[in-house]
Write a protein that holds these residues in place. Structure first.
Motif, PDB file in Angstrom:
ATOM      1  N   LYS A 150       0.860  -1.187   0.000  1.00  0.00           N
ATOM      2  CA  LYS A 150       0.000   0.000   0.000  1.00  0.00           C
ATOM      3  C   LYS A 150       0.897   1.238   0.000  1.00  0.00           C
ATOM      4  O   LYS A 150       1.714   1.434   0.906  1.00  0.00           O
ATOM      5  N   ILE A 151       0.748   2.075  -1.020  1.00  0.00           N
ATOM      6  CA  ILE A 151       1.593   3.265  -1.149  1.00  0.00           C
ATOM      7  C   ILE A 151       0.841   4.478  -0.631  1.00  0.00           C
ATOM      8  O   ILE A 151      -0.314   4.702  -0.986  1.00  0.00           O
ATOM      9  N   ALA A 152       1.488   5.247   0.229  1.00  0.00           N
ATOM     10  CA  ALA A 152       0.876   6.475   0.746  1.00  0.00           C
ATOM     11  C   ALA A 152       0.558   7.419  -0.410  1.00  0.00           C
ATOM     12  O   ALA A 152       1.355   7.576  -1.341  1.00  0.00           O
ATOM     13  N   LYS A 153      -0.599   8.044  -0.352  1.00  0.00           N
ATOM     14  CA  LYS A 153      -1.008   8.966  -1.410  1.00  0.00           C
ATOM     15  C   LYS A 153      -0.050  10.151  -1.530  1.00  0.00           C
ATOM     16  O   LYS A 153       0.102  10.750  -2.595  1.00  0.00           O
ATOM     17  N   SER A 154       0.590  10.481  -0.418  1.00  0.00           N
ATOM     18  CA  SER A 154       1.461  11.666  -0.396  1.00  0.00           C
ATOM     19  C   SER A 154       2.893  11.359  -0.822  1.00  0.00           C
ATOM     20  O   SER A 154       3.730  12.257  -0.855  1.00  0.00           O
ATOM     21  N   ALA A 155       3.209  10.082  -1.122  1.00  0.00           N
ATOM     22  CA  ALA A 155       4.588   9.701  -1.424  1.00  0.00           C
ATOM     23  C   ALA A 155       5.108  10.453  -2.642  1.00  0.00           C
ATOM     24  O   ALA A 155       4.410  10.616  -3.636  1.00  0.00           O
ATOM     25  N   GLY A 156       6.352  10.918  -2.552  1.00  0.00           N
ATOM     26  CA  GLY A 156       6.971  11.621  -3.676  1.00  0.00           C
ATOM     27  C   GLY A 156       7.276  13.075  -3.371  1.00  0.00           C
ATOM     28  O   GLY A 156       7.072  13.550  -2.259  1.00  0.00           O
ATOM     29  N   PHE A 157       7.788  13.769  -4.382  1.00  0.00           N
ATOM     30  CA  PHE A 157       8.204  15.155  -4.218  1.00  0.00           C
ATOM     31  C   PHE A 157       7.066  16.046  -3.718  1.00  0.00           C
ATOM     32  O   PHE A 157       5.935  15.948  -4.188  1.00  0.00           O
ATOM     33  N   CYS A 158       7.397  16.935  -2.785  1.00  0.00           N
ATOM     34  CA  CYS A 158       6.442  17.965  -2.369  1.00  0.00           C
ATOM     35  C   CYS A 158       6.571  19.158  -3.321  1.00  0.00           C
ATOM     36  O   CYS A 158       7.448  19.193  -4.192  1.00  0.00           O
ATOM     37  N   VAL A 159       5.711  20.153  -3.138  1.00  0.00           N
ATOM     38  CA  VAL A 159       5.687  21.318  -4.040  1.00  0.00           C
ATOM     39  C   VAL A 159       7.032  22.050  -4.048  1.00  0.00           C
ATOM     40  O   VAL A 159       7.550  22.413  -5.110  1.00  0.00           O
ATOM     41  N   GLY A 160       7.607  22.266  -2.864  1.00  0.00           N
ATOM     42  CA  GLY A 160       8.866  23.008  -2.779  1.00  0.00           C
ATOM     43  C   GLY A 160      10.005  22.288  -3.467  1.00  0.00           C
ATOM     44  O   GLY A 160      10.831  22.907  -4.163  1.00  0.00           O
ATOM     45  N   VAL A 161      10.069  20.979  -3.304  1.00  0.00           N
ATOM     46  CA  VAL A 161      11.122  20.180  -3.933  1.00  0.00           C
ATOM     47  C   VAL A 161      10.931  20.160  -5.446  1.00  0.00           C
ATOM     48  O   VAL A 161      11.884  20.307  -6.219  1.00  0.00           O
ATOM     49  N   LYS A 162       9.686  19.974  -5.884  1.00  0.00           N
ATOM     50  CA  LYS A 162       9.394  19.995  -7.318  1.00  0.00           C
ATOM     51  C   LYS A 162       9.881  21.296  -7.943  1.00  0.00           C
ATOM     52  O   LYS A 162      10.525  21.311  -8.992  1.00  0.00           O
ATOM     53  N   ARG A 163       9.570  22.387  -7.275  1.00  0.00           N
ATOM     54  CA  ARG A 163       9.939  23.704  -7.802  1.00  0.00           C
ATOM     55  C   ARG A 163      11.451  23.849  -7.886  1.00  0.00           C
ATOM     56  O   ARG A 163      11.990  24.358  -8.882  1.00  0.00           O
ATOM     57  N   ALA A 164      12.170  23.402  -6.846  1.00  0.00           N
ATOM     58  CA  ALA A 164      13.619  23.550  -6.812  1.00  0.00           C
ATOM     59  C   ALA A 164      14.291  22.716  -7.901  1.00  0.00           C
ATOM     60  O   ALA A 164      15.187  23.199  -8.613  1.00  0.00           O
ATOM     61  N   VAL A 165      13.860  21.471  -8.047  1.00  0.00           N
ATOM     62  CA  VAL A 165      14.463  20.598  -9.056  1.00  0.00           C
ATOM     63  C   VAL A 165      14.157  21.108 -10.455  1.00  0.00           C
ATOM     64  O   VAL A 165      15.028  21.136 -11.330  1.00  0.00           O
TER      65      VAL A 165
END
Length: 549
Positions: free
Chosen positions: A4-19
């Protein structure tokens, strides 16, 4: 093993923006050296990926040459750090998370108004150090009620919190502060995404036998997720990559919950999930067999599968209409699409690098073979088109010329927005199949266009996360998942209606079946029932082949 994968798993907004920002800077300033002030995000694998692109972590003592770029990481820095970098010769680009930047503004405002600032957080964390740098007066960092007791007796106090702290710590420390001081202003600057990740753990614990927490060892928010998961009493394992998982740790475990820190990229999560799913299995289904997976990997990564499906559909239509040389027509479509997709993806490297590094690795390993093969495929398509003795060679030559120019001249990639480029590929797919398969039969233009639109919608939903991370202005990212899936009904209805009105619905029942299957598959992709990119690519074009049959 059920995962079961958490719905929130993965990049957050701030990380997405930085990358996204640092990748865009690297693409727009290819002739300049690019550095990040400290690790851009707290994930070693992403930092390694950036390093492969020449984006290095800045040494604290290095002096920049003229034109060198320094990117401020997502955690932010103190104002004097930016000033120091400018003095050392760097041009500054600020990738500070907007939510962190807001905390900086609050701390500065209240400090300028004479408040003592209390920061609830980890004193050595990059974000907290940056917030402290905004304060001109009294400031203290605490992360427990006990530490509050030792603070000075200030007249008025303003409280902010590190965005990645857990809510329980925040509430307990705020309670202690309000007992100690009468004049207190509390600003809850906890990141809502971080709070949601932490809240999900309690929900997942009720339906799991163990936790796997994915993230860098230097990631504070991943560490909190690990501690919260451990407090549930379930076995909890913290890993950075799938290689750290041990079969023996999961003996007797049937249900595993997977959560990930805000800096954990999607491709790492996918590999961890895949390895967990293969554990404790006595029988592996055919799609898990290693040799078959490797074969599928080559076929999908080289774009041969997508090209084969289009060629197959073109051949089937030509057979149905009794048009001469149907196999050669399908081969021409296969060759043109094969070369086009490979050269196009080579130019669109940002999304591949971020969301599917294995694709980039494949291109690097096979570049000396894949590119000549693409050019040979173009030559074969032209020769066949000439032999068909009609105007198809002009169409083939025009498409080949355009894609070679796009591949050769990098500035073209930056000129056109994503929705224009996506629409061009979508149009190419339709026109090739229509022109070669039906010999410009106007009756089939609308049904084929609608079928192609459904396929493009499915592929767009697959790429949606990449589009959002890179802030690509695609039509799907603008509409969103639910609206896109709902609008998929339009091409489905139009395709079926057109075939019925033209009285060729029986003859081309495959297009109707394919359109229905593609729309159902679009729903599964849109609502993340099918989420792995390679599965989406394989199944979408399998539907194209089924419709041809």
């Amino acid at each position: 093993m059920k995962v079961k994968i958490a719905k929130s798993a993965g990049f957050c907004v701030g990380v997405k923006r930085a990358v996204e920002m640092v990748l865009r800077i690297a693409d727009e300033h290819r002739d300049r050296k690019i550095f990040t002030y400290g690790p851009l995000i707290h994930n070693p694998q992403t930092i390694e990926m950036l390093a492969e692109k020449g984006i290095k972590v800045l040494d604290s003592s290095s002096v920049g040459s003229e034109g060198d770029i320094a990117v401020i990481r997502s955690h932010g820095v103190a104002p004097e750090v930016k000033e120091e970098l400018r003095k050392r010769g760097y041009e500054i680009f600020d990738a500070t998370c907007p939510k962190v930047a807001f905390v900086h503004k609050l701390a500065k405002k209240f400090s300028d108004d004479g408040y003592a600032i209390i920061i609830i957080g980890d004193a050595n964390h990059s974000e907290v150090i940056g917030i402290k740098g905004e304060v001109s007066g009294d400031v203290a960092v605490v992360n427990s009620p006990e530490q509050v007791e030792n603070l000075p007796e200030w007249e008025k106090v303003a409280v902010v919190v590190q965005t990645t702290m857990d809510r329980q710590t925040f509430e307990s420390v705020v309670g202690a502060i309000q007992k100690k001081y009468k004049n207190v202003v509390v600003k809850n600057t906890l990141c809502s995404e971080t709070a949601y990740r932490q809240d999900e753990i309690a929900e997942l614990a009720a339906e799991s036998d163990a936790f796997v927490v994915i993230g860098g060892r230097n990631s504070a928010n991943t560490g909190r997720l690990y501690r919260l998961a451990s407090k549930t009493g379930l076995p909890t394992f913290w890993v950075e990559t799938a290689d750290e998982l041990k079969q023996s740790d999961f003996a007797g475990i049937e249900r595993v919950a997977v959560v990930a820190g805000a800096s954990t990229p999607h491709w790492i999560i996918d590999k961890v999930v895949e390895k967990l799913e293969n554990m404790n299995r006595k029988f592996l289904p055919p799609w898990r067999w290693r040799w078959l997976k490797y074969f599928a990997y080559i076929v999908l990564r080289s774009n041969f599968w997508a090209s084969l499906a289009a060629g197959f559909l073109s051949t089937a239509i030509a057979f149905k209409l009794s048009i001469g040389s149907p196999i050669l027509r399908g081969l021409s479509v296969l060759c043109i699409l094969f070369g086009t997709l490979n050269l196009y993806e080579y130019r669109e490297w940002q999304g591949l690098a971020l969301m599917d590094p294995s694709k980039v690795q494949f291109v690097r390993k096979t570049r000396k073979i894949l590119f000549p093969l693409s050019l040979i495929a173009f030559a074969v398509a032209l020769i066949i088109s000439f032999s068909l003795e009609n105007s198809l060679w002009i169409l083939a030559l025009a498409f080949i010329f355009i894609i070679i120019c796009y591949w050769k001249f990098s500035f073209l990639e930056r000129i056109f927005p994503a929705f224009v480029k996506d629409s061009a590929i979508f149009g190419l797919w339709i026109i090739l199949i229509w022109a070669y398969g039906s010999d410009w039969n106007i009756h089939l233009l609308i049904p084929l266009s609608m079928f192609g639109a459904l396929r493009a919608l499915t592929m767009g939903l697959k790429e949606l996360e990449t589009d959002r991370i890179l802030q690509r202005k695609s039509i799907i990212s603008w509409l969103g998942e639910k609206t896109s899936v709902f609008l998929g009904l339009i091409p489905l209805v139009v395709s079926v209606t057109a075939l019925i009105i033209l009285k060729i619905s029986i003859k081309f029942i495959g297009i109707i079946l394919g359109s229905v299957l593609m729309w159902i598959f679009t729903i599964l992709v849109g609502f993340r029932v099918v989420r792995k990119g390679s599965y989406v690519e394989f199944l979408a074009d399998l539907i194209v082949i089924i419709s041809a049959i």
